[in-house]
Design a protein around this motif. Structure first.
Motif, short mmCIF file in Angstrom:
data_model
loop_
_atom_site.label_atom_id
_atom_site.label_comp_id
_atom_site.label_asym_id
_atom_site.label_seq_id
_atom_site.Cartn_x
_atom_site.Cartn_y
_atom_site.Cartn_z
N SER A 1 -13.33 2.57 11.06
CA SER A 1 -12.56 2.88 9.86
C SER A 1 -11.40 3.82 10.17
N THR A 2 -11.60 4.76 11.10
CA THR A 2 -10.53 5.68 11.46
C THR A 2 -9.32 4.94 12.01
N HIS A 3 -9.52 4.05 12.97
CA HIS A 3 -8.40 3.33 13.57
C HIS A 3 -7.71 2.43 12.54
N ALA A 4 -8.49 1.81 11.67
CA ALA A 4 -7.91 0.95 10.64
C ALA A 4 -7.01 1.73 9.70
N TYR A 5 -7.45 2.93 9.29
CA TYR A 5 -6.65 3.73 8.37
C TYR A 5 -5.42 4.32 9.06
N VAL A 6 -5.57 4.77 10.29
CA VAL A 6 -4.41 5.34 10.98
C VAL A 6 -3.33 4.28 11.15
N GLN A 7 -3.71 3.06 11.41
CA GLN A 7 -2.74 1.97 11.51
C GLN A 7 -1.95 1.82 10.20
N GLU A 8 -2.66 1.91 9.07
CA GLU A 8 -1.98 1.79 7.77
C GLU A 8 -1.15 3.03 7.45
N PHE A 9 -1.63 4.21 7.87
CA PHE A 9 -0.83 5.43 7.68
C PHE A 9 0.52 5.29 8.38
N ARG A 10 0.51 4.73 9.58
CA ARG A 10 1.76 4.58 10.33
C ARG A 10 2.69 3.57 9.67
N ARG A 11 2.14 2.58 9.00
CA ARG A 11 2.99 1.63 8.29
C ARG A 11 3.66 2.29 7.08
N LEU B 1 0.84 -1.20 0.00
CA LEU B 1 0.00 0.00 0.00
C LEU B 1 0.87 1.25 0.00
N THR B 2 0.43 2.25 -0.74
CA THR B 2 1.13 3.53 -0.73
C THR B 2 0.28 4.56 -0.01
N LEU B 3 0.94 5.61 0.49
CA LEU B 3 0.23 6.66 1.20
C LEU B 3 -0.83 7.34 0.33
N PRO B 4 -0.52 7.73 -0.91
CA PRO B 4 -1.57 8.35 -1.75
C PRO B 4 -2.77 7.43 -1.97
N GLU B 5 -2.54 6.13 -2.13
CA GLU B 5 -3.65 5.20 -2.31
C GLU B 5 -4.56 5.19 -1.07
N LEU B 6 -3.95 5.19 0.10
CA LEU B 6 -4.72 5.17 1.34
C LEU B 6 -5.56 6.43 1.49
N ILE B 7 -4.94 7.57 1.23
CA ILE B 7 -5.65 8.84 1.38
C ILE B 7 -6.81 8.91 0.39
N GLU B 8 -6.56 8.51 -0.84
CA GLU B 8 -7.63 8.55 -1.85
C GLU B 8 -8.78 7.62 -1.46
N ALA B 9 -8.46 6.43 -0.96
CA ALA B 9 -9.50 5.49 -0.55
C ALA B 9 -10.32 6.06 0.59
N VAL C 1 4.29 5.55 6.94
CA VAL C 1 5.16 6.62 7.45
C VAL C 1 5.67 6.18 8.83
N PRO C 2 6.70 5.33 8.86
CA PRO C 2 7.14 4.71 10.12
C PRO C 2 7.62 5.68 11.19
N HIS C 3 8.06 6.88 10.80
CA HIS C 3 8.57 7.79 11.82
C HIS C 3 7.47 8.44 12.66
N LEU C 4 6.21 8.27 12.27
CA LEU C 4 5.12 8.88 13.02
C LEU C 4 4.81 8.10 14.29
N THR C 5 4.74 8.79 15.41
CA THR C 5 4.22 8.18 16.62
C THR C 5 2.70 8.05 16.48
N GLU C 6 2.10 7.27 17.36
CA GLU C 6 0.65 7.13 17.31
C GLU C 6 -0.03 8.48 17.53
N ALA C 7 0.48 9.25 18.48
CA ALA C 7 -0.11 10.56 18.76
C ALA C 7 -0.01 11.47 17.56
N ALA C 8 1.16 11.50 16.92
CA ALA C 8 1.35 12.36 15.75
C ALA C 8 0.46 11.92 14.60
N ALA C 9 0.29 10.60 14.43
CA ALA C 9 -0.55 10.10 13.35
C ALA C 9 -1.99 10.56 13.52
#
Length: 229
Positions: A143-153, A92-100, A155-163
């Motif tokens: 859906s929010t928690h599921a997407y934030v989990q993928e966003f962190r994958r 998965l790529t970040l742009p794909e996740l955001i678009e979805a 962008v690995p440098h993001l902490t959970e709080a920052a995500a």
């Protein structure tokens, strides 16, 4: 003679309930909860106020059902899109996740009812009462928690709080852009089509998620002193 389907149930077309919800969506979207009255909504739907009360018991009940009707579908659609992306052979790529994530909301711009719901949701996002918080939680938390989990994958440098901070900033940005206030069209002097809006929104949000925040207290994080004239 039409048979009743339940004790005391009013006779009439099967889409009567949906007609009331459509009218409520327009009124609540344009006027907010306090500004829209049951009398206004009944008049918009072409029914009696008593019939509105029959189906929804109260103004609050009507408002919550109006919101859930689309919000729950949006949450489910987001999860379905995410599941489809995970079946791809490539990561998965970040742009794909955001678009979805934002596709369901952007698609609502194609109908008056959809645009009314976007305005309703933008209004509700400013509410801090228990009912508003509960409605958003019930419709969107999964859906929010599921997407934030993928966003962190992605962008690995993001902490959970920052995500989650960046996620909330993303929601605020796209809701304002598509909320049908005509501010974007007014500024750009041209109507933004959905494809361009999607492309620019995804690019903007991807940059925001990937940015490396300056450490608190660093020179780049501190506001610059005003230069004297």
């Amino acid at each position: 003679m039409r048979r009743r389907t339940g004790p005391g149930r009013p006779e009439g077309p099967s889409d009567l309930r949906e007609r009331i919800l459509d009218a409520a969506e327009r009124k609540f979207g344009n006027l907010g909860f306090d500004g829209a009255s049951l009398r206004d909504i009944a008049g918009e739907a072409g029914v009696t106020q008593a019939l509105v009360n029959y189906y929804f018991q109260s103004k609050q009940g009507l408002f919550e059902e109006t919101y859930r009707r689309r919000a729950e579908m949006i949450g489910q659609d987001r999860l379905a899109r995410l599941a489809a992306l995970k079946l791809q052979p490539t990561p998965l790529t970040l742009p794909e996740l955001i678009e979805a994530f934002i596709a369901s909301i952007l698609s609502l711009r194609g109908s008056p009812g959809g645009r009314a719901f976007i305005r309703l949701q933008a209004r509700l996002n400013l509410e801090t009462g228990r009912a508003a918080l509960r409605m958003r939680r019930e419709s969107y938390d999964s859906s929010t928690h599921a997407y934030v989990q993928e966003f962190r994958r992605c962008v690995p440098h993001l902490t959970e709080a920052a995500a989650y901070i960046r996620f909330v900033l993303m929601v605020g940005a796209y809701l304002y852009a598509v909320s049908d206030t005509n501010r974007l069209d007014e500024l750009s002097k041209t109507a933004a089509n959905t494809a361009d809006l999607m492309a620019e929104t995804v690019a903007f949000m991807a940059g925001g998620f990937e940015a490396v925040a300056a450490p608190v207290g660093s020179a780049s994080a501190r506001p610059r002193a005003k230069r004297r004239a």
